[in-house]
Enzyme design. Structure first.
Site, mmCIF file in Angstrom:
data_model
loop_
_atom_site.group_PDB
_atom_site.id
_atom_site.type_symbol
_atom_site.label_atom_id
_atom_site.label_comp_id
_atom_site.label_asym_id
_atom_site.label_seq_id
_atom_site.Cartn_x
_atom_site.Cartn_y
_atom_site.Cartn_z
ATOM 1 N N ASP A 100 -4.818 -6.602 -3.945
ATOM 2 C CA ASP A 100 -6.170 -6.974 -4.331
ATOM 3 C C ASP A 100 -6.224 -6.995 -5.853
ATOM 4 O O ASP A 100 -5.773 -6.048 -6.504
ATOM 5 C CB ASP A 100 -7.148 -5.912 -3.787
ATOM 6 C CG ASP A 100 -8.411 -6.515 -3.247
ATOM 7 O OD1 ASP A 100 -9.054 -7.272 -3.989
ATOM 8 O OD2 ASP A 100 -8.765 -6.214 -2.090
ATOM 9 N N ASP A 201 -10.754 -10.467 -5.991
ATOM 10 C CA ASP A 201 -12.103 -9.969 -5.745
ATOM 11 C C ASP A 201 -13.145 -10.765 -6.545
ATOM 12 O O ASP A 201 -12.995 -10.930 -7.766
ATOM 13 C CB ASP A 201 -12.126 -8.493 -6.190
ATOM 14 C CG ASP A 201 -13.348 -7.753 -5.733
ATOM 15 O OD1 ASP A 201 -13.490 -7.561 -4.527
ATOM 16 O OD2 ASP A 201 -14.155 -7.359 -6.601
ATOM 17 N N GLU A 258 -11.831 -14.547 -3.406
ATOM 18 C CA GLU A 258 -13.084 -14.218 -2.724
ATOM 19 C C GLU A 258 -14.194 -14.925 -3.493
ATOM 20 O O GLU A 258 -14.385 -14.651 -4.686
ATOM 21 C CB GLU A 258 -13.314 -12.700 -2.729
ATOM 22 C CG GLU A 258 -14.474 -12.321 -1.843
ATOM 23 C CD GLU A 258 -15.128 -10.990 -2.223
ATOM 24 O OE1 GLU A 258 -15.766 -10.393 -1.354
ATOM 25 O OE2 GLU A 258 -15.017 -10.560 -3.380
ATOM 26 N N HIS A 331 -13.326 -5.708 5.229
ATOM 27 C CA HIS A 331 -13.871 -4.370 4.985
ATOM 28 C C HIS A 331 -15.341 -4.404 4.555
ATOM 29 O O HIS A 331 -15.944 -3.353 4.379
ATOM 30 C CB HIS A 331 -13.031 -3.682 3.906
ATOM 31 C CG HIS A 331 -13.103 -4.414 2.598
ATOM 32 N ND1 HIS A 331 -12.546 -5.661 2.412
ATOM 33 C CD2 HIS A 331 -13.696 -4.096 1.434
ATOM 34 C CE1 HIS A 331 -12.796 -6.062 1.182
ATOM 35 N NE2 HIS A 331 -13.496 -5.133 0.566
ATOM 36 N N ASP A 332 -15.891 -5.600 4.345
ATOM 37 C CA ASP A 332 -17.303 -5.723 3.951
ATOM 38 C C ASP A 332 -18.191 -6.211 5.091
ATOM 39 O O ASP A 332 -19.415 -6.281 4.938
ATOM 40 C CB ASP A 332 -17.455 -6.731 2.800
ATOM 41 C CG ASP A 332 -16.785 -6.278 1.526
ATOM 42 O OD1 ASP A 332 -16.700 -5.057 1.292
ATOM 43 O OD2 ASP A 332 -16.351 -7.156 0.747
HETATM 44 C C1 NOJ Z 1 -16.001 -7.522 -3.047
HETATM 45 C C2 NOJ Z 1 -15.254 -6.474 -2.295
HETATM 46 O O1 NOJ Z 1 -14.736 -7.030 -1.125
HETATM 47 C C3 NOJ Z 1 -16.215 -5.344 -2.057
HETATM 48 O O2 NOJ Z 1 -15.724 -4.386 -1.157
HETATM 49 C C4 NOJ Z 1 -16.541 -4.735 -3.386
HETATM 50 O O3 NOJ Z 1 -17.527 -3.746 -3.221
HETATM 51 C C5 NOJ Z 1 -17.072 -5.775 -4.371
HETATM 52 N N1 NOJ Z 1 -16.338 -6.997 -4.330
HETATM 53 C C6 NOJ Z 1 -16.995 -5.242 -5.766
HETATM 54 O O4 NOJ Z 1 -15.666 -5.148 -6.180
#
Ligand code: NOJ
Length: 565
Positions: A100, A201, A258, A331-332
């Site tokens: 990441d 990210d 992302e 994970h989100d």
């Molecule tokens: C996206 C990530 O997937 C998430 O878990 C994170 O909290 C935010 N970006 C900030 O880095």
């Protein structure tokens, strides 16, 4: 003859959230040795790439997405030797490790930030985004994605810094060239260790409109919407091309950005190989369909027609232009079987159905840990049982606005990030740690666990294994055209993939009701056709003379040869 395509077009990626995957030393926190101990499991599944959520040194305000030192391993996870062993052991099993890359922000404990805030004359001052306090108000009305304002005042120099996420995640200033050079050096440091690429990210947030205009305050919102000024910002393509020229062009690696708020048009630019930016991006559009327009906690019912239309748009938008990533989970996000499937009576069938309907699309699929077991959302009664900063901050903010505990909890049950973060369920007793886990396990580990899945040839695990094998074998999955059928059917997702002499029909039922469809609606002559069944979640599909009967949460794939359709 098969075309020479990049390796990542045929691979399936498995995402590991290290904190929750496997704990080797009993401290309740997953670690690198834990991951190493499960590589045989991943090899059996058939994945060829692991994406590791951040493992760098971090004070863990946001579980590693707040990095204190980009060149060190988080102590709780192990050492650099463990990391090198992981790369080596993974490679032995033909698995690459993608890291990441979190470079929109650092931790406020990163030495750059500590230096930066110490004085306006610091060499590191411009590594971050500072504005003087002119009238006792923040420089603009932007809100943080984790609640509250996006600016925090620092007394040392009487200035505000920008943090789009938590106060402990100050945004880096990409307009400052020395910062960019540091990032590129750091990327090379990891690439030279033999990693397989980067998941980047919120990479489309790194370029900010330097005028920092106020954002519009949408109904029900406390802060201005800054997103038009930092999502796909003015210099984003310049920065990505520079990163490619300086770093990525020298390595054969996978890159996935992302990109919340990116449209198909943006994604075409990001992923067209001629532009030298990224291999693929994560769209958020299909993940936002069951929320209101301004925030994810505002729940809306699941609408299959909207989902199909959206996936169709992305399949067509990037076909022969760029490349899609395919995902239901990370994970989100909440667990997909609880979200678009049925986590009760039809859990196994619907988890397999969701897998089949996603993995037959064009793009690189991502499996999030536990998805291959059909892991579900979790309902903790007490807010104190939650660990996620986004969830906790939102809870406090909304309680402060007078919103009822029950209303907030129902949003958390549906959308909270800890749904995805409960520890991996290895055995009926958990099997994740011998100590106390950092986040409670889902109690259904008693019957949803890897040990049970591996010993049952009909389990969800083996559906994923089969899907991965199919992708490696058949070009039509990686290359074929996509055609949506029955676009307005509210409960069936039916599509075709087509390539040269071949045509595959994918049928998936997103409901617990049976449906009959005519062969003609699928543009297939069912009576005279020769077909082979590639995968199914019931033993055999019910194919009659004129029609197909699709049972609750059924999914299957039929392959036809030209001349038979
Ligand atoms: C996206 C990530 O997937 C998430 O878990 C994170 O909290 C935010 N970006 C900030 O880095």
């Amino acid at each position: 003859m098969r075309k020479k395509e990049p390796w990542w077009k045929r691979s399936v990626v498995y995402q590991i959230y290290p904190r929750s995957f496997m704990d080797s030393n009993g401290d309740g926190i997953g670690d690198l040795q834990g991951i190493i101990s499960k590589l045989d499991y991943l090899e059996m599944l058939g994945i060829e790439v692991i994406w590791l959520s951040p493992i760098y040194d971090s004070p863990n305000d946001d579980n590693g997405y707040d990095i204190r030192n980009y060149r060190e391993i988080m102590q709780e996870f192990g050492t650099m030797d463990d990391f090198e062993e992981l790369i080596y052991e993974a490679m032995k099993r033909n698995i690459r490790v993608v890291m990441d890359l979190v470079v929109n922000h650092t931790s406020d404990e990163h030495s750059w930030f500590v230096e930066s805030k110490s004085s306006k004359d610091s060499k590191y001052r411009d590594y971050y985004i500072w504005r003087d306090d002119e009238n006792g108000e923040p420089p603009n009305n932007w809100g943080s994605i984790f609640s509250g304002p996006a600016w925090k005042k620092d007394g040392t120099t009487n200035s505000y810094y920008l943090h789009l996420f938590s106060k402990k995640q100050p945004d880096l200033n990409w307009a400052h060239e020395p910062l960019r050079k540091e990032i590129y050096d750091m990327m090379k440091f990891w690439l030279d260790k033999g990693i397989g690429g980067f998941r980047m990210d919120v990479i489309n947030f790194i370029s900010k409109d330097e005028a920092l205009p106020n954002g519009k305050i949408h109904p029900g919102q406390l802060y201005g919407d800054g997103s038009p000024y930092y999502i796909n910002g003015p210099k984003i393509h310049t920065y990505l091309r520079e990163m490619h020229d300086e770093v990525l062009s020298h390595y054969d690696v996978l890159t996935v950005g992302e990109t919340p708020g990116a449209s198909t048009k943006d994604a075409q630019i990001y992923t067209d190989p001629q532009n030298h930016e990224l291999n693929m991006v994560f769209t958020f559009e299909h993940m936002n369909l069951d929320s209101g327009p301004y925030e994810k906690w505002d729940l809306r019912p699941f609408d299959l027609v909207a989902l199909k239309r959206n996936l169709e748009k992305w399949q067509h938008g990037l076909h022969q232009v760029g490349w899609n990533s395919l995902y239901w989970n990370n994970h989100d996000q909440p667990r997909v079987v609880s979200r678009f499937g049925n986590d009760g009576e039809y859990r196994e069938l619907s988890a397999k159905m969701l897998a089949i309907s996603l993995h037959m699309l064009q793009g690189t699929p991502y499996i999030y840990q536990g998805e291959e077991l059909g892991m579900t959302n979790v309902k903790f009664q007490h807010i104190d049982d939650y660990q996620d900063i986004e969830t906790i901050n939102m809870y406090k903010e909304k309680r402060g606005q007078g919103i009822a505990h029950e209303t907030i909890m129902s949003s958390i049950y549906a959308k909270g990030r800890d749904n995805a973060r409960t520890p991996m369920q290895w055995t009926k007793n958990g099997g994740f740690t011998s100590g106390t886990p950092w986040l409670k396990l889902n109690e259904n580990t008693s019957y949803i666990n890897a040990e049970a899945a591996l010993s049952d040839p009909q389990s969800i695990f083996y559906t994923y294994q089969r899907l991965i094998q199919l992708r490696k074998k058949y070009d039509i999955i990686t290359e074929g055209r996509f055609q949506l059928l029955l676009p307005d059917h509210p409960q069936l997702f039916v599509y075709k993939r087509q390539m040269d002499e071949e045509e595959w029909l994918v049928v998936a039922n997103y409901s617990m009701v049976s449906h009959d469809i005519n062969w003609s609606e699928c543009h297939v002559d069912g009576e005279n056709n020769q077909w082979t069944l590639k995968i199914a979640n019931y033993d055999e599909p019910i194919l009659e003379k004129d029609m197909i009967r699709v049972r609750p949460y059924e999914a299957f794939v039929l392959a036809f040869q030209k001349g038979t359709f």
